[in-house]
Each structure stands twice: as structure tokens, then as C-alpha cells.
Scaffold this active site. Structure first.
Site, PDB file in Angstrom:
ATOM      1  N   GLU A  81      -4.633   4.130   6.109  1.00 25.16           N
ATOM      2  CA  GLU A  81      -4.422   3.993   4.652  1.00 25.16           C
ATOM      3  C   GLU A  81      -4.821   5.256   3.895  1.00 25.16           C
ATOM      4  O   GLU A  81      -4.102   5.679   3.008  1.00 25.16           O
ATOM      5  CB  GLU A  81      -5.284   2.832   4.122  1.00 25.16           C
ATOM      6  CG  GLU A  81      -4.521   1.589   3.795  1.00 25.16           C
ATOM      7  CD  GLU A  81      -5.310   0.694   2.818  1.00 25.16           C
ATOM      8  OE1 GLU A  81      -5.960   1.217   1.902  1.00 25.16           O
ATOM      9  OE2 GLU A  81      -5.258  -0.519   3.007  1.00 25.16           O
ATOM     10  N   ARG A 105       0.840  -1.213   0.000  1.00 25.50           N
ATOM     11  CA  ARG A 105       0.000   0.000   0.000  1.00 25.50           C
ATOM     12  C   ARG A 105       0.873   1.261   0.000  1.00 25.50           C
ATOM     13  O   ARG A 105       0.579   2.237   0.680  1.00 25.50           O
ATOM     14  CB  ARG A 105      -0.939   0.028   1.223  1.00 25.50           C
ATOM     15  CG  ARG A 105      -1.948  -1.093   1.273  1.00 25.50           C
ATOM     16  CD  ARG A 105      -2.969  -1.001   0.140  1.00 25.50           C
ATOM     17  NE  ARG A 105      -4.058  -1.939   0.332  1.00 25.50           N
ATOM     18  CZ  ARG A 105      -4.024  -3.222  -0.021  1.00 25.50           C
ATOM     19  NH1 ARG A 105      -2.945  -3.723  -0.605  1.00 25.50           N
ATOM     20  NH2 ARG A 105      -5.061  -3.997   0.201  1.00 25.50           N
ATOM     21  N   SER A 114     -10.376  -0.512   3.597  1.00 26.30           N
ATOM     22  CA  SER A 114      -9.610  -0.723   4.836  1.00 26.30           C
ATOM     23  C   SER A 114      -9.098   0.626   5.318  1.00 26.30           C
ATOM     24  O   SER A 114      -8.477   1.358   4.548  1.00 26.30           O
ATOM     25  CB  SER A 114      -8.402  -1.621   4.585  1.00 26.30           C
ATOM     26  OG  SER A 114      -8.795  -2.887   4.133  1.00 26.30           O
TER      27      SER A 114
END
Ligand code: EPU
Length: 360
Positions: free
Chosen positions: A356, A164, A252
């Protein structure tokens, strides 16, 4: 170039947070970016690049100029002995690209079906799901440099993909003498305009994830096609992740943290059920959703910001978009909830969860 003012951002972010952009430009091609650079006021103004708005928490009205990426197009640009090279415009929907490639007979993106957001945003956080990450299928991308007005192309190594993570998430270092941006970071500087994918001609299904193993066992299909995996992934995601069209969310909310084997052993000694995966480099990845769930957060709320009942890693907007379009969670409520979760997880497990999404 068409410049809009005082633009509602609620339809443009998947959390459906109510906010406005002072100035917004819809970017349909390089000419629009060049026009922004040539504009007397916009050229020097701070800018925010917005794709599908699926990885952002907006905490107030947005003052930087919003560049809403609407560059379209999906096509086969090259064929090698090993791969089909597909190019897509930054503004295309990611899921539509996955669907289109499969319909054309180019497999490889099926495990990443239904990830919200646009093609242009996909390399920024190196999206991934069910055992495949963007970097596994990436060929190169074109971007536009907002500081020089030049276009450039990056290969996978230059994008510095991580879990990520990519060069697009890191701020450039500033040279103290010249004040110029140096180093690798491209955050706030590069606008991704086109992305090219290398899709394998000798395709092999990626079925390592437990959820896909369960689908195989349940259906008795041991050699699924790419289309079959696409259908399974859509079913799995729809069963446990909220549809942003109905319930505002940004996927998420935290990354899955990585710890050393010693730290993991220490946590297992206290919490034997902790969900963890051993990685090739010797470190151990913990399931952030499990950690948050273990702290009792699943289903809880602060104001109108909540923790999704079926997946504690997903924060949701509990507002009813249909009945009360001007209400719902504020970005402040989402961040207050996120901080409370971080504190609980840190106090119980000694782990700092990293968010995130971008917070603006
Ligand atoms: N779990 C719980 N309670 C919860 C949530 C999860 O116990 O409330 C446990 C699950 O039972 C499972 C484990 O935690 O054993 C992991 O959960 P899951 O399989 O749902 O995957 P994840 O690690 O939470 C990651 C990605 C998702 C991706 C899935 C599938 C991150 C941060 N998230 O989620 O990506 O779809 O794996 O590959 O890496 C996203 O990034 O937005 C995203 C949705």
C-alpha cells in the site's frame, strides 16, 4: 516561501524512519506553490509531496524537493437539500476533520475515524475503513499542476477511485514525440490543495462490518448515533492497530488481494479457513492479514522491522523512539521484510501481495 535544508524526516513519517530531506518547503497556500514554480532552481527539480507521512517508506535521504503540505482550514461551504458540503485544507489532520464534522453536526465520516494522515492524502489512496470509503463521501477537490503551474478541480469520476487507488497513484503516460505528459495519471504532477466532502443530511449508520456488529451485540445499542460509531471505531482500532505516536508504522502494509471465484475455490480446497469476502462484481477478496499470519509471520522481525503481534498486515518499527531517536528500522529493513513476506505468501498461496505505501 521559506526554504529549509538538511531537514530531519523522522518526525514527518509515521514509520519514524531516520532520513533527511536535502530541501523542504512548507506549503501553507497556493502562493507557496507558485513561489516554488517561480524559483530558478526549485521549479525544475523533482518533487515529493508529503502529507502526514503515514503511507510512505523512506529508504534513504530524500533528494527531490519535499513539499510538506500545511494548508489549513475546515468550513461548511455549501448546503444542498441532500448534503452539507465541507471543505478542508490538504494539511489538516484526517482524524481532526472527522472529529470536527461530528462536533458541528455533520455525520458521515465516523467509520473512518483514527485513520492516520492528512486530508490531502485521503483521496490519493481512497482511504477506507469499516464499510465506508472516501469516495462514498467525496464531492470534489482542488489541485495544483506542478508541470503547468495551473490550479484545477476534479470530481469523483475524474479521480478514478478504486480500492486504495486513484488517478493520483498512476504515472502519466509520456507522449514519445513531444515528451509531454498525457493520459490520466497524475502521480508526481498534481498537488492536492483542498478537498470537499458531501455529508448526507439523511444519514444512515453503516454497521455491516463484523467488528461493529459485535459492538452492537455487546452494548445492546441497536440504533447508534454517528458519535457512538466514532467511539466504537476508535476503540476497535486502538485494540488492534498500533498508535504511530508510540510504535512506528504505516497502517496496512499490503492491499487485500482480489481473486476469481475459481482461484478462491482452489485455495479453500487447500486452506479451508482462509478469510474471504464475496464482492458484488463476482470476484473474491482475501484477507491479506490472514494469509501473512498463516505463513507464520505474526510477531516476527528482520532487523528492527517487525510484523505487528495483533495484526499481521501491519509492519512496525521495533526501535525505541524515546531511548534511541537516531536508531530504529531502516527503510531497507522494512522492504526486506516486506519482500520476504511476499515470497512466503506467493509460495504458499500463489498470490502476489501489493504494498500500500509509497516507497521512496
Ligand atoms: N486476520 C488474521 N490474522 C491477522 C490479521 C487479520 O487472521 O494477523 C484476519 C482477521 O481475523 C479478519 C481478517 O483477517 O478475519 C481481516 O482483518 P481486519 O478486520 O483487521 O481487516 P483488514 O482486512 O486486515 C482492512 C483495511 C484496514 C481497515 C480495516 C477495517 C486494507 C488493506 N486494510 O484491514 O485499513 O482499517 O479493513 O475496515 O484494506 C489501512 O488501509 O491502512 C487500514 C488500516
Amino acid at each position: 516561501m521559506h526554504i529549509e535544508h538538511n531537514v530531519p524526516l523522522q518526525p514527518l513519517n509515521t514509520f519514524h524512519i531516520v532520513a533527511r530531506a536535502a530541501t523542504l518547503v512548507r506549503v501553507r497556500g497556493l502562493d507557496d506553490l507558485r513561489a516554488v514554480m517561480a524559483h530558478p532552481e526549485l521549479s525544475a527539480a523533482p518533487k515529493l509531496v508529503l502529507g502526514g507521512g503515514s503511507n510512505i517508506v523512506i529508504t534513504g535521504d530524500v533528494k527531490p524537493v519535499v513539499l510538506k503540505m500545511d494548508i489549513a482550514g475546515m468550513r461548511l461551504v455549501q448546503e444542498t437539500t441532500q448534503h452539507w458540503i465541507i471543505e478542508a485544507g490538504a494539511g489538516e489532520s484526517w482524524h481532526e476533520l472527522v472529529r470536527w464534522t461530528l462536533a458541528q453536526g455533520y455525520p458521515g465520516l465516523e467509520n473512518m475515524a483514527l485513520i492516520p494522515g492528512t486530508v490531502g492524502a485521503s483521496p490519493v489512496q481512497n482511504i477506507g475503513a469499516y464499510g465506508v470509503e472516501l469516495q462514498d463521501r467525496f464531492e470534489s477537490l482542488d489541485a495544483f499542476d506542478l508541470s503547468t503551474g495551473q490550479s484545477f478541480t476534479l470530481n469523483a469520476a475524474q479521480c478514478a477511485f478504486g480500492y486504495r487507488d486513484s488517478v493520483f497513484k498512476h504515472a502519466p503516460a509520456i507522449d514519445p514525440d513531444s515528451g509531454q505528459a498525457t493520459g490520466l495519471g497524475l502521480a508526481g504532477r498534481a498537488v492536492i490543495t483542498q478537498v470537499r466532502f458531501a455529508l448526507p443530511k439523511r444519514w444512515k449508520p453503516e454497521l455491516g462490518y463484523l467488528d461493529l456488529q459485535k459492538k452492537m451485540a455487546h452494548t445492546g445499542i441497536t440504533q447508534p448515533s454517528a458519535q457512538q460509531i466514532f467511539d466504537w471505531v476508535c476503540e476497535i482500532r486502538r485494540a488492534k492497530l498500533p498508535d504511530p505516536a508510540v510504535i512506528g508504522n504505516a497502517g496496512s502494509f499490503f492491499k487485500n488481494p482480489t481473486v476469481s471465484p475459481e482461484q478462491c475455490a482452489d485455495i479453500i480446497a487447500r486452506e479451508p479457513k482462509v478469510v474471504h469476502y464475496h464482492l458484488a462484481d463476482g470476484s473474491v477478496k482475501l484477507a491479506a492479514g490472514w494469509l501473512i499470519d498463516a505463513c507464520g509471520w505474526r510477531g516476527k522481525s528482520i532487523g528492527q522491522a517487525g510484523v505487528y503481534e495483533k495484526q499481521a498486515l501491519v509492519l512496525v518499527n521495533r526501535g525505541d523512539m524515546q531511548r534511541d531517536p537516531s536508531g530504529g528500522a531502516t527503510g531497507g529493513e522494512v522492504m526486506t521484510l516486506a519482500k520476504a513476506i511476499q515470497t512466503s505468501v506467493y509460495e504458499r498461496f500463489g498470490i502476489v501481495l501489493q504494498p500500500e505505501p509509497f516507497v521512496v
